[in-house]
Design an enzyme around this catalytic site. Structure first.
Site, PDB file in Angstrom:
ATOM      1  CD  GLU A 248      38.933 -21.824  41.293  1.00 41.04           C
ATOM      2  OE1 GLU A 248      39.781 -21.334  42.058  1.00 41.04           O
ATOM      3  OE2 GLU A 248      37.767 -21.429  41.240  1.00 41.04           O
TER       4      GLU A 248
ATOM      5  CD  GLU B 215      30.429 -15.681  48.361  1.00 41.33           C
ATOM      6  OE1 GLU B 215      30.607 -16.836  47.904  1.00 41.33           O
ATOM      7  OE2 GLU B 215      29.346 -15.298  48.802  1.00 41.33           O
TER       8      GLU B 215
ATOM      9  CE  LYS C 287      43.648  -5.914  47.728  1.00 42.81           C
ATOM     10  NZ  LYS C 287      43.973  -5.940  46.286  1.00 42.81           N
TER      11      LYS C 287
ATOM     12  CB  CYS D  90      34.163 -18.616  41.589  1.00 40.62           C
ATOM     13  SG  CYS D  90      32.671 -17.609  41.598  1.00 40.62           S
TER      14      CYS D  90
HETATM   15  P1  NAD Z   1      43.424 -13.989  44.910  1.00 42.33           P
HETATM   16  O1  NAD Z   1      42.950 -14.630  46.145  1.00 42.33           O
HETATM   17  O2  NAD Z   1      44.845 -14.125  44.543  1.00 42.33           O
HETATM   18  O3  NAD Z   1      43.157 -12.418  44.983  1.00 42.33           O
HETATM   19  C1  NAD Z   1      41.874 -11.880  45.225  1.00 42.33           C
HETATM   20  C2  NAD Z   1      42.008 -10.524  45.875  1.00 42.33           C
HETATM   21  O4  NAD Z   1      42.540 -10.680  47.181  1.00 42.33           O
HETATM   22  C3  NAD Z   1      42.954  -9.567  45.171  1.00 42.33           C
HETATM   23  O5  NAD Z   1      42.441  -8.262  45.334  1.00 42.33           O
HETATM   24  C4  NAD Z   1      44.261  -9.754  45.935  1.00 42.33           C
HETATM   25  O6  NAD Z   1      45.093  -8.620  45.853  1.00 42.33           O
HETATM   26  C5  NAD Z   1      43.754  -9.971  47.346  1.00 42.33           C
HETATM   27  N1  NAD Z   1      44.577 -10.824  48.203  1.00 42.33           N
HETATM   28  C6  NAD Z   1      45.308 -11.909  47.849  1.00 42.33           C
HETATM   29  N2  NAD Z   1      45.861 -12.465  48.943  1.00 42.33           N
HETATM   30  C7  NAD Z   1      45.440 -11.749  50.011  1.00 42.33           C
HETATM   31  C8  NAD Z   1      45.663 -11.835  51.419  1.00 42.33           C
HETATM   32  N3  NAD Z   1      46.421 -12.785  51.944  1.00 42.33           N
HETATM   33  N4  NAD Z   1      45.065 -10.929  52.223  1.00 42.33           N
HETATM   34  C9  NAD Z   1      44.277  -9.965  51.701  1.00 42.33           C
HETATM   35  N5  NAD Z   1      44.048  -9.807  50.386  1.00 42.33           N
HETATM   36  C10 NAD Z   1      44.620 -10.697  49.542  1.00 42.33           C
HETATM   37  O7  NAD Z   1      42.458 -14.503  43.772  1.00 42.33           O
HETATM   38  P2  NAD Z   1      42.480 -14.138  42.214  1.00 42.33           P
HETATM   39  O8  NAD Z   1      43.486 -14.995  41.551  1.00 42.33           O
HETATM   40  O9  NAD Z   1      42.553 -12.665  42.029  1.00 42.33           O
HETATM   41  O10 NAD Z   1      40.999 -14.573  41.800  1.00 42.33           O
HETATM   42  C11 NAD Z   1      40.683 -15.854  41.416  1.00 42.33           C
HETATM   43  C12 NAD Z   1      40.075 -16.638  42.562  1.00 42.33           C
HETATM   44  O11 NAD Z   1      38.897 -16.007  43.036  1.00 42.33           O
HETATM   45  C13 NAD Z   1      39.637 -18.009  42.133  1.00 42.33           C
HETATM   46  O12 NAD Z   1      40.033 -18.976  43.089  1.00 42.33           O
HETATM   47  C14 NAD Z   1      38.126 -17.915  42.092  1.00 42.33           C
HETATM   48  O13 NAD Z   1      37.442 -19.118  42.230  1.00 42.33           O
HETATM   49  C15 NAD Z   1      37.857 -16.976  43.185  1.00 42.33           C
HETATM   50  N6  NAD Z   1      36.532 -16.374  43.004  1.00 42.33           N
HETATM   51  C16 NAD Z   1      35.521 -16.735  43.863  1.00 42.33           C
HETATM   52  C17 NAD Z   1      34.255 -16.207  43.689  1.00 42.33           C
HETATM   53  C18 NAD Z   1      33.108 -16.584  44.603  1.00 42.33           C
HETATM   54  O14 NAD Z   1      32.123 -15.876  44.602  1.00 42.33           O
HETATM   55  N7  NAD Z   1      33.198 -17.649  45.370  1.00 42.33           N
HETATM   56  C19 NAD Z   1      34.019 -15.322  42.649  1.00 42.33           C
HETATM   57  C20 NAD Z   1      35.053 -15.007  41.792  1.00 42.33           C
HETATM   58  C21 NAD Z   1      36.323 -15.531  41.999  1.00 42.33           C
END
Ligand code: NAD
Length: 477
Positions: free
Chosen positions: A383, A248, A174, A284
């Site tokens: 963050e 992650e 997804k 991240c």
């Molecule tokens: P997000 O959590 O809003 O969304 C990430 C993904 O999860 C999207 O596909 C979203 O549609 C889905 N999603 C959101 N809530 C969900 C839920 N409750 N259940 C299932 N799916 C859900 O994050 P974002 O704003 O898209 O991305 C930025 C974040 O990702 C930052 O906090 C960043 O640090 C983190 N990130 C972490 C890593 C790592 O490897 N640790 C790498 C890249 C980004």
């Protein structure tokens, strides 16, 4: 760039509804494409296809799986330029960055895990202490629900599908609504590579669809990259279901500049950029808390100010651009909100802080440096996910380590020093899943992931493969 079908069960199929996801360019704000928005029925079909494909793919020999993965790698490599342009248009990642990461990294990962699949033992016979032998098998964990964010859509998907495919798992991927267009190029490549129908399925949708996938009875494991808030909710669901999960999540890492660091900007600019501002700060693991010794505080503030001010801000598709726009209007609002909070807490902006004067379109934020930041300030604890650095003073090495560890997160980090051994010793004391000395570059061979609120589990390396395997012991009489 408008698509009318979804990639499910190895076919391009009609979606179950007419709802669509529209994507805009981060640089121009103009619409650039749209795809069908998958619904729960489409996820059901994708999970069913993945379940049906599981015994087929799991029974392919690891060497055959490896060959298919290598074909996929070659096809993705051939389409790298188009993939890179699509990612950059959508999320604002400068093409120079996207070519190295989004274009090249998935190819490297597929080849690395294909090699591991070929070379690893998927079963071994262990002589037992009670006389008999045990056959220990590493079986695929099953159907994987893979949920990825928009910041590195191709690479972070590859962190999941490359080891999952090597292990013999099937996948429902997804992507994030902000970056769905590139996922269609990936799906086309999967089909072209001759990977059996249903092994990889793609369901574009938002968080509700993600939540539906997480709890789906046909899914055996969830692998999630995204925010800590979403990760907590997913972790709760998986805990209730006793479903294995890799999380992650976010970060707020420290870049510890030791008092002996040689700071010649020309020499370290590239490494510093990768460790603190890569992908417009939307990465991240970045060390966005710069810890500077009091004795050299002004010098280090000046260095970072000069470094940030010199970065070329511009169109994500311009090869000379170093800092592009934020991925969305919402993301820019969030970053600007944090800049306001930084000013409100008494921190001092030394460069940036606003929108670039020469850009009336696109979700741009100037590279920004805050001085006089206390580690308790919101901008040092939360963050920001934008091109914003906070320079925090410290008195001695112990205090630097204490400040570095005074964070809910623990994902990345760096130590800057002219003494690599001292750097290693300091790195060992930082509570984090990954850290670099005078560099930061996640390597496919080494486990990547976080501690504390940055996540659970590891991706990459052989450990990343093990995350998609379950162990079975067969006691042999
Ligand atoms: P997000 O959590 O809003 O969304 C990430 C993904 O999860 C999207 O596909 C979203 O549609 C889905 N999603 C959101 N809530 C969900 C839920 N409750 N259940 C299932 N799916 C859900 O994050 P974002 O704003 O898209 O991305 C930025 C974040 O990702 C930052 O906090 C960043 O640090 C983190 N990130 C972490 C890593 C790592 O490897 N640790 C790498 C890249 C980004």
């Amino acid at each position: 760039m408008d698509y009318d079908t979804l990639f499910i069960g190895g076919e391009w199929v009609k979606p179950s509804s007419s709802r669509r996801i529209e994507v805009c360019s981060a640089t121009t704000e103009a619409p650039i494409g749209s795809v069908p928005e998958a619904q729960e029925t489409d996820v059901d079909a994708a999970v069913t296809a993945a379940r049906r494909a599981l015994p087929v793919w799991a029974q392919w020999s690891p060497a055959d799986r490896a060959s298919a993965m290598e074909r996929l790698a070659t096809i993705l490599e051939g389409h790298a330029e188009e993939i890179v342009r699509r990612v950059s248009s959508q999320n604002g990642m400068p093409v120079a960055v996207a070519s190295q990461l989004e274009g090249a990294f998935p190819v490297v990962l597929l080849r690395y895990y294909a090699g591991l699949a070929r070379d690893s033992a998927f079963e071994e016979t262990r002589p037992g202490v009670f006389g008999g032998n045990t056959l220990v098998r590493k079986e695929p964990i099953g159907v994987v629900g893979a949920i990825v964010p928009w910041n590195f859509p191709q690479t972070l998907a590859a962190f999941k599908y490359a080891p999952a495919l090597a292990a013999g798992c099937t996948i429902v991927l997804k992507p994030s609504p902000e970056t769905v267009l590139d996922s269609f190029l990936f799906a086309e490549a999967v089909r072209e590579a001759g990977i059996p129908a249903g092994v990889v399925n793609v369901v574009p949708g938002g968080r509700e669809l993600g939540a539906y996938l997480v709890q789906h009875p046909g899914v055996d494991k969830i692998s999630f990259t995204g925010s800590t808030a979403a990760g907590r909710s997913i972790g709760e669901t998986c805990g209730r279901l006793l479903r294995p999960v890799t999380l992650e999540l976010g970060g707020k890492s420290a870049a510890i500049v030791l008092d002996d660091a040689e700071l010649e900007l020309e020499k370290i600019a590239e490494q510093l950029f990768a460790a603190t501002l890569l992908n417009n700060g939307q990465t991240c693991f970045l060390g966005t808390r710069v810890l500077a010794p009091r004795g050299r505080y002004d010098e280090i503030v000046d260095l970072f100010t000069g470094f940030a001010r010199a970065l070329k801000v511009g169109d994500a598709l311009d090869p000379a651009t170093q800092i592009g726009p934020m991925a969305s209007a919402r993301q820019r609002e969030r970053v600007e909100g944090y800049i306001a909070k930084g000013l409100g807490s008494g921190a001092r902006i030394t460069t940036g802080g606003g929108r670039p004067a020469d850009r009336d379109r696109g979700w741009f934020v100037e590279p920004t440096v805050f001085a006089d930041v206390d580690n308790n300030h919101t901008i040092a604890q939360e963050e920001i996910f934008g091109p914003v650095l906070a320079v925090i003073p410290y008195s001695d090495e112990d205090e630097a380590v204490r400040i570095a560890n005074d964070s809910d997160y623990g994902l990345g980090g760096t130590v800057w020093t002219s003494d690599p051994e001292r750097g290693r010793q300091v790195a060992k004391r930082v509570q984090t899943g990954t850290i670099g000395v005078n560099t930061y570059l996640p390597d496919p061979t080494a486990p990547f992931g976080g501690v504390k609120a940055s996540g659970i589990g590891r991706e990459l390396g052989p450990e990343g493969l093990a995350a998609y395997q379950q162990l079975k012991s067969i006691y042999l009489g």
